[in-house]
Design a protein around this motif. Structure first.
Motif, PDB file in Angstrom:
ATOM      1  N   THR A   1      -6.985   3.567   9.968  1.00  0.00           N
ATOM      2  CA  THR A   1      -6.418   2.408  10.647  1.00  0.00           C
ATOM      3  C   THR A   1      -7.439   1.303  10.885  1.00  0.00           C
ATOM      4  OG1 THR A   1      -4.824   3.873  11.722  1.00  0.00           O
ATOM      5  CG2 THR A   1      -5.093   1.681  12.663  1.00  0.00           C
TER       6      THR A   1
ATOM      7  N   ILE B   1       0.858  -1.184   0.000  1.00  0.00           N
ATOM      8  CA  ILE B   1       0.000   0.000   0.000  1.00  0.00           C
ATOM      9  C   ILE B   1       0.891   1.230   0.000  1.00  0.00           C
ATOM     10  CG2 ILE B   1      -1.804   1.263   1.231  1.00  0.00           C
ATOM     11  CD1 ILE B   1      -2.594  -1.443   2.512  1.00  0.00           C
TER      12      ILE B   1
ATOM     13  N   LEU C   1      -7.873  -0.533   7.684  1.00  0.00           N
ATOM     14  CA  LEU C   1      -6.670  -1.312   7.405  1.00  0.00           C
ATOM     15  C   LEU C   1      -6.651  -2.588   8.228  1.00  0.00           C
ATOM     16  CD1 LEU C   1      -3.844  -1.505   6.062  1.00  0.00           C
ATOM     17  CD2 LEU C   1      -2.949  -0.232   8.030  1.00  0.00           C
TER      18      LEU C   1
ATOM     19  N   LEU D   1       1.518  -7.834   8.627  1.00  0.00           N
ATOM     20  CA  LEU D   1       1.667  -6.415   8.298  1.00  0.00           C
ATOM     21  C   LEU D   1       3.075  -5.948   8.661  1.00  0.00           C
ATOM     22  CD1 LEU D   1       0.595  -3.597   7.446  1.00  0.00           C
ATOM     23  CD2 LEU D   1      -0.138  -3.279   9.823  1.00  0.00           C
TER      24      LEU D   1
ATOM     25  N   ALA E   1      -0.336   2.585  12.455  1.00  0.00           N
ATOM     26  CA  ALA E   1      -0.059   1.406  11.631  1.00  0.00           C
ATOM     27  C   ALA E   1       1.058   0.563  12.215  1.00  0.00           C
ATOM     28  CB  ALA E   1       0.288   1.842  10.212  1.00  0.00           C
TER      29      ALA E   1
ATOM     30  N   LEU F   1      -0.032   6.894   2.983  1.00  0.00           N
ATOM     31  CA  LEU F   1      -0.858   6.760   4.189  1.00  0.00           C
ATOM     32  C   LEU F   1      -2.247   7.330   3.924  1.00  0.00           C
ATOM     33  CD1 LEU F   1       1.999   8.070   6.481  1.00  0.00           C
ATOM     34  CD2 LEU F   1       1.369   5.673   6.126  1.00  0.00           C
TER      35      LEU F   1
ATOM     36  N   SER G   1       5.368   4.500   3.441  1.00  0.00           N
ATOM     37  CA  SER G   1       5.278   5.954   3.321  1.00  0.00           C
ATOM     38  C   SER G   1       6.138   6.412   2.156  1.00  0.00           C
ATOM     39  CB  SER G   1       5.766   6.634   4.611  1.00  0.00           C
ATOM     40  OG  SER G   1       5.877   8.031   4.413  1.00  0.00           O
TER      41      SER G   1
ATOM     42  N   LEU H   1       2.842  -1.506   4.300  1.00  0.00           N
ATOM     43  CA  LEU H   1       2.407  -0.111   4.198  1.00  0.00           C
ATOM     44  C   LEU H   1       3.651   0.753   4.099  1.00  0.00           C
ATOM     45  CD1 LEU H   1       0.181   2.067   4.325  1.00  0.00           C
ATOM     46  CD2 LEU H   1       0.392   2.008   6.820  1.00  0.00           C
TER      47      LEU H   1
ATOM     48  N   VAL I   1       5.499  -2.203   8.189  1.00  0.00           N
ATOM     49  CA  VAL I   1       5.348  -0.770   7.917  1.00  0.00           C
ATOM     50  C   VAL I   1       6.727  -0.153   7.729  1.00  0.00           C
ATOM     51  CG1 VAL I   1       4.463   1.435   8.813  1.00  0.00           C
ATOM     52  CG2 VAL I   1       3.245  -0.694   9.316  1.00  0.00           C
TER      53      VAL I   1
END
Length: 266
Positions: free
Chosen positions: A99, A92, A102, A148, A138, A95, A118, A116, A150
C-alpha cells in the motif's frame, strides 16, 4: 477463481462500469492511453494474468483504444514505467503492490487515473494471506486520493465490497476477443468417449473437483466413457488427489495428464 463475462469494451475505456456511477475524468476513448499492469517474473509472461491482460488489450484495440499490457517484477518497475510514459490510465491486475508503494506512485502521478482490480472473489482471496488486508487498505486509500478506484472483475464481488466499505467500487470483467476465431485442430475424433478438458493450475478452491463431477454426470447421461484431461506438473494442494479419488475404480472414466506448457504450446 472468478466468474468472467463478455463486457462492453468501452467500460474499460472509461475505467470501468462503476457500481455507484462514480464520475470519471476521461469520457473520450480516443484520448486514453491505457496500461494494464500485472505481476510477472518475466516481462513477457504467457500465463495467468498475462493472458487475461493480453485478451483485454486485443479487444480494446479492436475499438480503437490505445491499450497495452506489460508485466512487472515489482512496484518500482511499474512506477518507473508510468513516470517515463505518456499514460493516462493504469489498471493494476490483482493485489501485489504494498500500500505504501501504491500511494507513492499515485501521489507522484496526479494526472494519471489508477484502477486496482482484484482478479478473485472473496473465497479465493483467502489463498493469499495478504490479499484481504491489501484490498481494505487500497479502498481506504481511494477515499483519500482523487485518482484511484478499487474493485474487481466480478460484479457480485465489486458490489459487496462497496457495501462493506461504503465506497463506490470498480467492476472490470475480463474481456475476450470473439472477432478472431480460436485455432482448432482439424483432427476430429468420433466414438463413444467424451473428452473433457479441465486446464489450469489445479489449486484448491478452483472447483477442479466440481468440474470432474460435472464431466462424470455428462458422460453418464450421454452413455459415454469419460477421459478427463488435466494439467500436470503444477499440483498445488489436494485438488488432483480428490479428482483421482473420484475417478478411481471406474472402468468407464479416467484422468489424462497434460504436461504444463507455455501459452503458445498449449
Amino acid at each position: 477463481g472468478n466468474n468472467t463475462v463478455m463486457h462492453n469494451p468501452h467500460s474499460y475505456a472509461l475505467i470501468g462500469s462503476v457500481t455507484a456511477n462514480l464520475p470519471l475524468p476521461c469520457r473520450d476513448p480516443s484520448g486514453i492511453k491505457l496500461l494494464i499492469a500485472y505481476k510477472s517474473f518475466s516481462a513477457h509472461s504467457h500465463t495467468g494474468l498475462g493472458i487475461t491482460a493480453a485478451n483485454a488489450v486485443r479487444v480494446l484495440r479492436h475499438v480503437g483504444i490505445d491499450a497495452r499490457a506489460v508485466g512487472f517484477g515489482n512496484a518500482s518497475e511499474l512506477a518507473k514505467h508510468v513516470a517515463e510514459s505518456h499514460i493516462t490510465h493504469v489498471i493494476i491486475c490483482a493485489l501485489w503492490i504494498p500500500t505504501a508503494e501504491l500511494d507513492a506512485m499515485i501521489t507522484a502521478n496526479p494526472d494519471v487515473q489508477f484502477g486496482l482490480v482484484s482478479h478473485s472473489n472473496w473465497t479465493f482471496l483467502q489463498a493469499d494471506p495478504n490479499a484481504v488486508k491489501l484490498i481494505r487498505e487500497a479502498i481506504s486509500l481511494a477515499a483519500l486520493r482523487h485518482n484511484l478506484a478499487v474493485g474487481g472483475n466480478d460484479m457480485r464481488f465489486s458490489e459487496s465490497l462497496g457495501v462493506i466499505e461504503r465506497m463506490p467500487t470498480l467492476c472490470l470483467p475480463n474481456l475476450y476477443d470473439c472477432i478472431v476465431p480460436p485455432r482448432r485442430s482439424a483432427h476430429q475424433v468420433c466414438g463413444r468417449t467424451v473428452r473433457v478438458g479441465c486446464f489450469g493450475a489445479p489449486r484448491d478452491l478452483k472447483n477442479i473437483v466440481t468440474a470432474a463431477a460435472a464431466a462424470l454426470v455428462m458422460a453418464r447421461q450421454a452413455g459415454c466413457d469419460l477421459e478427463l484431461y488435466l494439467n500436470s506438473g503444477r499440483e498445488e494442494g489436494v485438488a488432483i488427489t480428490a479428482v483421482k479419488q473420484l475417478l478411481a475404480d471406474r472402468p468407464s472414466a479416467k484422468p489424462v495428464p497434460v504436461p504444463w506448457s507455455d501459452w503458445n504450446g498449449f
